[in-house]
Design a protein around this motif. Structure first.
Motif, PDB file in Angstrom:
ATOM      1  N   ILE A  95      -1.511 -10.720   0.828  1.00 43.69           N
ATOM      2  CA  ILE A  95      -1.587 -11.187  -0.558  1.00 43.69           C
ATOM      3  C   ILE A  95      -0.722 -10.265  -1.416  1.00 43.69           C
ATOM      4  O   ILE A  95      -1.114  -9.133  -1.703  1.00 43.69           O
ATOM      5  N   PRO A  96       0.465 -10.707  -1.839  1.00 49.71           N
ATOM      6  CA  PRO A  96       1.390  -9.819  -2.562  1.00 49.71           C
ATOM      7  C   PRO A  96       0.786  -9.206  -3.824  1.00 49.71           C
ATOM      8  O   PRO A  96       1.017  -8.029  -4.125  1.00 49.71           O
ATOM      9  N   GLU A  97       0.004  -9.998  -4.581  1.00 46.05           N
ATOM     10  CA  GLU A  97      -0.537  -9.488  -5.844  1.00 46.05           C
ATOM     11  C   GLU A  97      -1.683  -8.500  -5.639  1.00 46.05           C
ATOM     12  O   GLU A  97      -2.197  -7.933  -6.622  1.00 46.05           O
ATOM     13  N   SER A  98      -2.105  -8.275  -4.401  1.00 49.02           N
ATOM     14  CA  SER A  98      -3.213  -7.345  -4.156  1.00 49.02           C
ATOM     15  C   SER A  98      -2.743  -5.902  -4.001  1.00 49.02           C
ATOM     16  O   SER A  98      -3.569  -4.987  -3.967  1.00 49.02           O
ATOM     17  N   PHE A  99      -1.420  -5.674  -3.917  1.00 49.90           N
ATOM     18  CA  PHE A  99      -0.924  -4.320  -3.683  1.00 49.90           C
ATOM     19  C   PHE A  99      -1.104  -3.445  -4.915  1.00 49.90           C
ATOM     20  O   PHE A  99      -0.764  -3.828  -6.037  1.00 49.90           O
ATOM     21  N   LYS A 100      -1.647  -2.248  -4.683  1.00 46.70           N
ATOM     22  CA  LYS A 100      -1.855  -1.269  -5.750  1.00 46.70           C
ATOM     23  C   LYS A 100      -1.425   0.102  -5.258  1.00 46.70           C
ATOM     24  O   LYS A 100      -1.716   0.482  -4.115  1.00 46.70           O
ATOM     25  N   LEU A 101      -0.743   0.826  -6.110  1.00 48.22           N
ATOM     26  CA  LEU A 101      -0.335   2.190  -5.779  1.00 48.22           C
ATOM     27  C   LEU A 101      -1.064   3.163  -6.694  1.00 48.22           C
ATOM     28  O   LEU A 101      -1.013   3.030  -7.924  1.00 48.22           O
ATOM     29  N   SER A 160       3.650  18.615  -4.504  1.00 53.87           N
ATOM     30  CA  SER A 160       3.446  17.640  -3.432  1.00 53.87           C
ATOM     31  C   SER A 160       2.465  16.607  -3.963  1.00 53.87           C
ATOM     32  O   SER A 160       1.317  16.942  -4.302  1.00 53.87           O
ATOM     33  N   VAL A 161       2.901  15.367  -4.067  1.00 52.33           N
ATOM     34  CA  VAL A 161       2.079  14.309  -4.642  1.00 52.33           C
ATOM     35  C   VAL A 161       1.710  13.320  -3.545  1.00 52.33           C
ATOM     36  O   VAL A 161       2.579  12.809  -2.835  1.00 52.33           O
ATOM     37  N   LYS A 162       0.423  13.066  -3.429  1.00 53.32           N
ATOM     38  CA  LYS A 162      -0.068  12.145  -2.410  1.00 53.32           C
ATOM     39  C   LYS A 162      -0.321  10.782  -3.030  1.00 53.32           C
ATOM     40  O   LYS A 162      -1.082  10.657  -3.992  1.00 53.32           O
ATOM     41  N   PHE A 163       0.346   9.763  -2.506  1.00 51.68           N
ATOM     42  CA  PHE A 163       0.163   8.386  -2.968  1.00 51.68           C
ATOM     43  C   PHE A 163      -0.740   7.626  -1.990  1.00 51.68           C
ATOM     44  O   PHE A 163      -0.736   7.889  -0.782  1.00 51.68           O
ATOM     45  N   LEU A 164      -1.478   6.676  -2.534  1.00 50.75           N
ATOM     46  CA  LEU A 164      -2.280   5.775  -1.708  1.00 50.75           C
ATOM     47  C   LEU A 164      -1.953   4.344  -2.104  1.00 50.75           C
ATOM     48  O   LEU A 164      -1.928   4.015  -3.291  1.00 50.75           O
ATOM     49  N   VAL A 165      -1.672   3.507  -1.099  1.00 51.90           N
ATOM     50  CA  VAL A 165      -1.380   2.092  -1.326  1.00 51.90           C
ATOM     51  C   VAL A 165      -2.516   1.266  -0.739  1.00 51.90           C
ATOM     52  O   VAL A 165      -2.929   1.490   0.408  1.00 51.90           O
ATOM     53  N   GLN A 166      -3.032   0.328  -1.519  1.00 57.93           N
ATOM     54  CA  GLN A 166      -4.088  -0.580  -1.066  1.00 57.93           C
ATOM     55  C   GLN A 166      -3.612  -2.022  -1.158  1.00 57.93           C
ATOM     56  O   GLN A 166      -2.807  -2.353  -2.020  1.00 57.93           O
ATOM     57  N   TRP A 167      -4.157  -2.872  -0.284  1.00 56.38           N
ATOM     58  CA  TRP A 167      -3.827  -4.297  -0.329  1.00 56.38           C
ATOM     59  C   TRP A 167      -4.856  -5.072   0.484  1.00 56.38           C
ATOM     60  O   TRP A 167      -5.719  -4.483   1.143  1.00 56.38           O
ATOM     61  N   GLN A 168      -4.772  -6.387   0.420  1.00 55.94           N
ATOM     62  CA  GLN A 168      -5.692  -7.250   1.161  1.00 55.94           C
ATOM     63  C   GLN A 168      -4.946  -8.407   1.818  1.00 55.94           C
ATOM     64  O   GLN A 168      -3.778  -8.666   1.514  1.00 55.94           O
ATOM     65  N   ILE A 169      -5.664  -9.085   2.723  1.00 54.56           N
ATOM     66  CA  ILE A 169      -5.134 -10.218   3.463  1.00 54.56           C
ATOM     67  C   ILE A 169      -5.966 -11.442   3.123  1.00 54.56           C
ATOM     68  O   ILE A 169      -7.175 -11.342   2.879  1.00 54.56           O
ATOM     69  N   GLN A 170      -5.346 -12.593   3.113  1.00 52.52           N
ATOM     70  CA  GLN A 170      -6.049 -13.832   2.782  1.00 52.52           C
ATOM     71  C   GLN A 170      -7.223 -14.063   3.731  1.00 52.52           C
ATOM     72  O   GLN A 170      -7.117 -13.880   4.935  1.00 52.52           O
TER      73      GLN A 170
END
Length: 269
Positions: A164-170, A221-231
């Protein structure tokens, strides 16, 4: 690393005969495992020493039901007696699942077990870790690029077409391991079928603004987290990556004020 969140939706009272016993399920905690253990703690408002709770467990697809049966108290010799039950479960291999806990007064085959319509319902969302590679590896706060990219490799067995493209969050992971309140949505999500990976683009300016809002000293040093979901799946997928962030402008200003040499300024950046 697999993280499990437990949400207690409701609790209930159990009634037996003409007396109302305020028997409750107080807390349900699920371990990461293996084995995965459901720890159920509750309170018998009235206990005669012979309530002896035991469980029956049934599973259907992504729903696991734990039924707790107890002997009705014949007389109230003790009040507010705590009890604990540990039940091992086998969750589905992928995706989220539900655990439903029901507390009955009565034993099957001996009594007519009684339970109210309300129940303790635990929604367990599994966060599946994926491999995330943030590019560039060093972010200059003066950069004028259009995007910050994240290359994502999912665990085996997942259909990238169902993303789901719109579910991506950084997010940025703060020093206390909590996520920033603000997050950045993806601008573009592309599926690379040849490399079996996702190429996710985030706004360069938005990322720089997020860094400036939560990071005060550079280099860092900056730690990023990416979240997302699947249909069709409530599972939260996530991955992290750390990058180096520099602020040359700030470094030059510091060197100028302190009268330091050019070489030392470079080391600080």
């Amino acid at each position: 690393m697999k993280k499990i969140y437990v949400v207690l939706i409701s609790m209930f009272l159990v009634f037996t005969g003409s007396a109302a016993w305020a028997d409750t399920i107080d807390q349900v905690v699920i371990s990461e495992g293996p084995p995965v253990i459901v720890e159920i703690t509750g309170t018998f408002a009235c206990d005669d020493g012979a309530r002896a709770p035991f469980t029956l467990q049934t599973s259907v697809e992504n729903k696991i039901m734990i039924q707790i049966f107890t002997n009705p108290a014949q007389e109230c010799t003790a009040q507010n007696v705590p009890f604990t039950i540990n039940e091992e479960i086998v969750p589905p291999e992928q995706g989220s699942y539900e655990v439903i806990v029901l507390l009955y007064s009565g034993v099957p085959g001996k009594d007519d077990p009684v339970v109210l319509e309300d129940s303790a319902k635990i929604i367990v969302k599994e966060e599946v870790t994926a491999l995330v590679d943030i590019n560039p590896n060093t972010i200059n706060l003066k950069r004028n690029g259009q995007f910050i990219s994240a290359k994502i490799r999912m665990p085996e067995g997942f259909d990238l077409e169902n993303i789901i493209p719109e579910s991506f969050k950084l997010y940025i992971v703060k020093d206390n391991d909590e996520l920033t309140e603000e997050w950045i949505p993806a601008q573009r999500v592309m599926v690379d079928m040849f490399d079996d990976a996702l190429n996710v683009k985030f706004s360069n300016q938005a990322v720089l603004s997020l860094i400036k809002a939560y990071v005060s000293e550079f280099p860092a040093s900056v730690k990023f987290l990416v979240q997302w979901q699947i249909q069709g799946d409530d599972t939260i997928y996530e991955g992290t990556d750390s990058v180096r962030v520099i602020n040359p402008g700030k470094g030059k200003d510091k060197n100028k004020d302190k009268g330091q040499g050019k070489g030392k300024g470079k080391d600080k950046n």
